[in-house]
Design an enzyme around this catalytic site. Structure first.
Site, mmCIF file in Angstrom:
data_model
loop_
_atom_site.group_PDB
_atom_site.id
_atom_site.type_symbol
_atom_site.label_atom_id
_atom_site.label_comp_id
_atom_site.label_asym_id
_atom_site.label_seq_id
_atom_site.Cartn_x
_atom_site.Cartn_y
_atom_site.Cartn_z
ATOM 1 N N GLY A 119 7.000 -31.709 22.795
ATOM 2 C CA GLY A 119 5.685 -31.152 22.499
ATOM 3 C C GLY A 119 5.260 -30.020 23.410
ATOM 4 N N ASP B 249 7.546 -23.334 6.150
ATOM 5 C CA ASP B 249 6.549 -23.937 7.042
ATOM 6 C C ASP B 249 6.013 -22.930 8.055
ATOM 7 O OD1 ASP B 249 9.334 -24.302 8.028
ATOM 8 O OD2 ASP B 249 8.343 -25.044 9.828
ATOM 9 N N ARG C 49 -3.598 -19.700 19.675
ATOM 10 C CA ARG C 49 -3.600 -18.520 18.808
ATOM 11 C C ARG C 49 -4.820 -18.569 17.900
ATOM 12 N NH1 ARG C 49 0.943 -21.323 16.115
ATOM 13 N NH2 ARG C 49 2.420 -20.001 17.233
#
Length: 457
Positions: free
Chosen positions: A123, A251, A176
């Site tokens: 992660g 994706d 972002r």
């Protein structure tokens, strides 16, 4: 100045679309980059550095927005192999806000910790990966590409082990800002599970919040029409920028047609259709010259998913317009970067074709070409003069006088050379950080890129 306007529209979709998660508890939060220009557009530029680190390093909720981060669920084709085991594995949707144009905007993360979709991953994000995303988004924005923007980078004090670069390496968490994190793969997941109600709900959400101007015979037809226009524009802007995204999986493509999620990107050193960005793209599937084709293929997958709630004929019409829309968008992008006048569609396409013929024939640096011919007028001597004498440039030199808009006035155009972002410079900027913890070259480069953006504007 924009007023901070929080939003929670994503919650309309319900819990079947996401998983509430917790951010990782990082040892440190060292602020390395804050995009005050982007923050001003959503009313967050007034945060001091301590507040900034609390929200974008510790992920204290923004008042009035989401009370807990959400890991979004999706599937996707990865190098054209379908993968149902995807989802936000090292990121989440942290907050939603309205920008100074009233648009719904997402603040999403990369490297914020594990989620139910992390599989075997940790992660995390390397600091180098975060620096590379700063450079990609700043450069693309300056060149007029519709892109997500790197909003924040905070170093986290962790050491990561990675098999494809020297380890241990420093870690970071990136935020972002973009118009949407709804991906083509979000629709593919619903089709995979035959969830008609969920599909209709997601389509309605997108039309209400992300594409309010879209039109079509049905909601699904309106959405695919919007997606076709966005994908055609993205492919064309990549070409004009000389950019290779590297991983155009379904994706990694969002419904608003913004480029985002930068991994092994590159700017091409020459107009080489076979130039690739990813070392693992052995077949050249996402090579420079195949990006328009790749995005069209992705649109077909989106259309296939939408067949769950729509007839094929409703979707076929918009999908068939992609080639024409791409040609128009390519003229817009190339002529826009050249800064020349428009004539007619046929003339515009003839000049674009001549420019590509010249660049392919000489294999010269596209940044140099666009810099030298800004406004349609050559100014003084250039290191590329020998290329312009090549027969490959004959058609371009014959056509460009009719398009000339005159010499540009911004002082950038009087520089000796264009601002570029080739891989050698990326590695040198990273080396300054990795070896000496010297961030000055990076910040200087960002300033130079933004100056170039002002000149292009």
């Amino acid at each position: 100045m924009a007023v901070f306007t929080p939003d929670t529209s994503i919650l309309e979709l319900g819990p079947a679309f996401f998983d509430p998660v917790e951010a990782a508890a990082f040892p440190q939060t060292i602020l390395r980059f804050r995009n005050d220009r982007a923050a001003a557009q959503i009313g967050l530029d007034g945060l001091n550095d301590t507040q900034w680190a609390a929200h974008f390093g510790r992920f204290t909720p923004l008042p009035g927005s989401l009370s807990q981060p959400l890991a979004l669920r999706y599937h996707g084709h990865q190098f054209r192999s379908y993968n149902p085991d995807l989802g936000d594995g090292r990121g989440f949707l942290f907050a939603q806000v309205r920008d100074d144009r009233g648009r719904l905007m997402d603040l999403g993360t990369k490297g914020s910790g594990t989620t139910p979709w992390s599989r075997a991953g940790d992660g995390r994000l390397t600091l180098k990966g975060a620096v590379r995303e700063i450079l990609a988004t700043e450069m693309l924005e300056a060149l007029g590409v519709n892109t997500s923007r790197t909003f924040s980078v905070i170093e986290t004090g962790e050491k990561l082990i990675r098999g494809d670069e020297p380890s241990p390496t420093r870690a970071a968490v990136l935020v972002r800002l973009n118009h949407s994190h709804v991906r083509y793969g979000s629709f593919q997941r619903l089709a995979f599970h035959q969830n008609r109600e969920g599909m209709a709900k997601l389509v309605d959400y997108c039309l209400a919040h992300l594409a309010p101007g879209a039109s079509g015979s049905t909601p699904a037809a309106a959405l695919i029409d919007h997606a076709v226009q966005g994908a055609a524009r993205m492919a064309a802007q990549f070409m004009a920028a000389g950019f290779v995204h590297g991983v155009l999986n379904t994706d990694n493509i969002n419904i608003t047609g913004e480029s985002f999620d930068y991994g092994p990107w590159r700017f091409a050193p020459a107009w080489d259709a076979g130039f690739t960005a990813a070392y693992f793209d052995h077949s050249g599937l996402y090579a420079f010259g195949r990006q328009a084709e790749a995005l069209q293929w992705n649109l077909f997958q989106l259309g296939s998913a939408l067949r769950l709630i729509a007839e094929t004929d409703e979707l076929k019409g918009p999908l068939e317009t992609y080639p024409q829309r791409y040609r128009i968008a390519l003229s817009d992008a190339v002529l826009g970067r050249l800064g020349v006048k428009r004539l007619s569609a046929n003339d515009d396409e003839a000049l674009v074709e001549a420019a590509q013929k010249a660049l392919v024939g000489t294999q010269m640096d596209p940044d140099r070409f666009f810099f030298d011919w800004r406004g349609g007028v050559r100014r003084g001597a250039s290191l590329a003069d020998h290329h312009y004498a090549d027969d490959a440039f004959s058609d371009f030199l014959r056509l460009i006088p009719d398009f000339a808009a005159g010499p540009p006035v911004h002082p950038y155009w009087a520089d000796d050379a264009p601002c570029t972002m080739l891989i050698g410079e990326v590695e040198a900027l990273w080396a300054s950080i990795a070896e000496r913890d010297d961030w000055a070259p990076l910040h200087s480069k960002v300033a130079a890129i933004r100056r170039m953006g002002e000149a292009h504007a």
